[in-house]
Write a protein that holds these residues in place. Structure first.
Motif, PDB file in Angstrom:
ATOM      1  N   LEU B  18       0.814  -1.229   0.000  1.00  0.00           N
ATOM      2  CA  LEU B  18       0.000   0.000   0.000  1.00  0.00           C
ATOM      3  C   LEU B  18       0.849   1.282   0.000  1.00  0.00           C
ATOM      4  O   LEU B  18       0.328   2.370   0.200  1.00  0.00           O
ATOM      5  CB  LEU B  18      -0.934   0.014   1.205  1.00  0.00           C
ATOM      6  N   LEU B  31       2.787   9.663   2.497  1.00  0.00           N
ATOM      7  CA  LEU B  31       1.767   9.150   3.409  1.00  0.00           C
ATOM      8  C   LEU B  31       1.824   7.615   3.492  1.00  0.00           C
ATOM      9  O   LEU B  31       1.681   7.032   4.576  1.00  0.00           O
ATOM     10  CB  LEU B  31       0.392   9.591   2.917  1.00  0.00           C
ATOM     11  N   GLY B  32       2.072   6.985   2.356  1.00  0.00           N
ATOM     12  CA  GLY B  32       2.204   5.527   2.323  1.00  0.00           C
ATOM     13  C   GLY B  32       3.398   5.064   3.135  1.00  0.00           C
ATOM     14  O   GLY B  32       3.361   4.014   3.799  1.00  0.00           O
ATOM     15  N   ALA B  34       4.569   6.548   5.845  1.00  0.00           N
ATOM     16  CA  ALA B  34       4.184   6.612   7.262  1.00  0.00           C
ATOM     17  C   ALA B  34       3.298   5.413   7.629  1.00  0.00           C
ATOM     18  O   ALA B  34       3.430   4.830   8.708  1.00  0.00           O
ATOM     19  CB  ALA B  34       3.435   7.918   7.539  1.00  0.00           C
ATOM     20  N   TRP B  35       2.417   5.045   6.697  1.00  0.00           N
ATOM     21  CA  TRP B  35       1.518   3.895   6.916  1.00  0.00           C
ATOM     22  C   TRP B  35       2.330   2.600   7.104  1.00  0.00           C
ATOM     23  O   TRP B  35       2.041   1.795   7.987  1.00  0.00           O
ATOM     24  CB  TRP B  35       0.563   3.790   5.728  1.00  0.00           C
ATOM     25  N   LYS B  38       4.246   2.525  10.541  1.00  0.00           N
ATOM     26  CA  LYS B  38       3.458   2.650  11.768  1.00  0.00           C
ATOM     27  C   LYS B  38       3.621   1.477  12.754  1.00  0.00           C
ATOM     28  O   LYS B  38       3.789   1.719  13.962  1.00  0.00           O
ATOM     29  CB  LYS B  38       1.981   2.879  11.448  1.00  0.00           C
ATOM     30  N   THR B  59       5.261  11.674   7.328  1.00  0.00           N
ATOM     31  CA  THR B  59       4.314  11.898   6.210  1.00  0.00           C
ATOM     32  C   THR B  59       4.893  12.875   5.181  1.00  0.00           C
ATOM     33  O   THR B  59       4.263  13.147   4.168  1.00  0.00           O
ATOM     34  CB  THR B  59       2.958  12.468   6.700  1.00  0.00           C
TER      35      THR B  59
END
Lengths: 235, 249
Positions: B18, B31-32, B34-35, B38, B59
């Motif tokens: 993702l 953003l991906g 950071a995802w 996590k 991010t």
């Protein structure tokens, strides 16, 4: 809408997801999509004829850096779906070839037309990205998962909708034309198919060889060797 | 002492598909990224305030070739672990490592995946599709994903073990060697594919087909010397020309 059309449109959404948002496993490539649709529609010959041409053209499209490449994910689904939809209305070989030509042209137009749509999605993601950072800073870590869900749903929805519109317009506009002009279209296919294959393969060859003599020699030796084996047979 | 477990690294690796879900022009894979990171940050920072601050930092802009991003993720997870222990680099240092590794891996990765492996796997698939129909798609998918998924899953643990020096030694040499070998084999494969198109199953195609294929090849080689128009735009133009030629004949 028949089940075959429904599966084709849903496959458009899945291909749109695989192309960039999820995985990039090449499920969205025209050859793979054509094989799946060939099984769904029960016509592998037409599906693969279109799929092979679109695959050879798609392979020279590189998603390098921030460039938005032509959308061969939905282009492949629409191209193959259009050819299969048109071919299913007539049973003659000539009509199949006419459908293949219109399918490839429809796939190319869809791939080019998909670029502004991809740009639009990416601009929407900019806002999502800024919103997400603000939410995280204000204590809502769940915004990260929510923004990913939103982006995936958007990509799938746009893929399905774009595929449905292009397929619907293609079948609606070209159905009668394909039946009326199948002879001329089949003749155009016999001219366009080798030209497209040659154009795409030349791009691939250029990328592989890159002015290296050894690679050029390898290409020449393989071409002559394979040609001799096919013509004369193995010793 | 290491605070991250193998399960944490696997959780990071499981999220890598993702990485590009929210790709955009401003932060690209930010953003991906950071995802994906996590699960590791959840383990390292028990204090929610500190964790959110670190997550928000990640991010920011990031971009590299998506498969090889796993290596950078692994290396940065290692740096974050040191940082959580109060020993590693500050936010600026982590950002510099991300930037340098991301650019270096993009240069190698774009050549390996987009310019070499994908065309090679596609040509192999098309060659099989010409004779064994559905089998070609499976050959294409498997030959690409053997490398792609392998590096994507194992890359995080690899990057974690090697740290920011992940691309400095053996790995760079192996990837460069793979590019050279695939390019050489790919050149031969295109030769075999053209022969298979000219003489499918030992029966030569019509002279008109053979001549048009060679004309397409010549035109394609000339078109490849310029980046604009794109091959797809050329293909559309050629298709339109064929229609006009058929209608006016």
């Amino acid at each position: 809408m028949t089940p075959a059309y429904l599966v084709t449109v849903l496959l458009g959404g899945i291909a749109a997801l695989d192309a960039t948002p999820i995985g990039q496993t090449m499920l969205s490539q025209p050859l793979v999509v054509a094989t799946v649709l060939g099984a769904v529609w029960g016509d592998w010959t037409t599906a693969l004829e279109v799929g092979i041409v679109l695959q050879v053209l798609a392979v020279s499209t590189l998603p390098v850096g921030a460039r938005t490449p032509e959308d061969y994910a939905t282009g492949g689904v629409v191209g193959v779906g259009l050819a299969l939809g048109l071919a299913s209305r007539q049973s003659f070989v000539m009509a199949r070839e006419a459908s293949a030509l219109l399918g490839v042209l429809g796939g190319i137009v869809t791939a080019i037309g998909g670029v502004p749509l991809l740009r639009w999605q990416r601009r929407l993601n900019e806002g999502l990205s800024r919103w997400c950072e603000e939410e995280i800073r204000s204590g809502r870590e769940g915004a990260l998962a929510a923004s990913h869900r939103a982006a995936v749903v958007l990509a799938f929805g746009v893929g399905v909708a774009y595929c449905a519109v292009c397929l619907g317009l293609g079948i609606g506009w070209l159905g009668a034309f394909s039946e009326r002009e199948s002879l001329r279209l089949a003749r155009a296919w016999s001219l366009a198919q080798p030209l497209w294959l040659g154009l795409g393969l030349a791009q691939v060859l250029h990328a592989f060889i890159q002015r290296r003599l050894v690679r050029g020699a390898m290409f020449g030796a393989a071409l002559i060797g394979a040609w001799l084996v096919l013509m004369v047979g193995t010793p | 002492m290491s605070r991250l477990t193998g399960a944490d690294l696997r959780r990071v690796a499981l999220r890598t598909p993702l990485l590009q879900a929210t790709w955009n022009y401003e932060r690209q894979q930010g953003l991906g990224w950071a995802w994906c990171l996590k699960p590791a940050l959840d383990r390292l920072y028990a204090d929610p305030e500190l964790r959110r601050a670190r997550l928000a930092e990640h991010t920011a802009y990031f971009n590299t070739q998506p498969t090889l991003a796993s290596l950078v993720l692994g290396a940065v997870v290692g740096l974050e672990e040191q940082r959580a222990d109060g020993a590693g680099p500050d936010a600026g240092g982590v950002s510099r490592v991300k930037g340098v590794l991301g650019s270096a891996l993009a240069a190698v990765g774009d050549r390996l995946f987009w310019s070499t492996l994908k065309p090679f796997a596609a040509c192999l698939g098309v060659l099989f599709a010409l004779s064994w129909s559905w089998f070609g798609a499976i050959v294409f998918w498997l030959s690409y994903n053997a490398v792609h998924l392998g590096l994507r899953w194992r890359g995080v643990a690899w990057g974690y073990r090697e740290g920011p020096a992940v691309l400095s030694g053996a790995l760079r040499r192996r990837l460069e060697k793979l590019v050279r070998r695939l390019s050489l084999m790919g050149s031969g494969l295109v030769g075999v594919l053209i022969a298979a198109l000219l003489v499918p199953g030992g029966e030569p195609r019509s002279l008109a087909f053979q001549t048009t294929l060679v004309a397409g090849l010549m035109f394609g080689l000339l078109a490849a010397l310029r980046s604009r128009p794109s091959p797809t735009q050329w293909a559309l133009g050629l298709g339109a020309l064929c229609l006009v030629a058929t209608w006016t004949r």
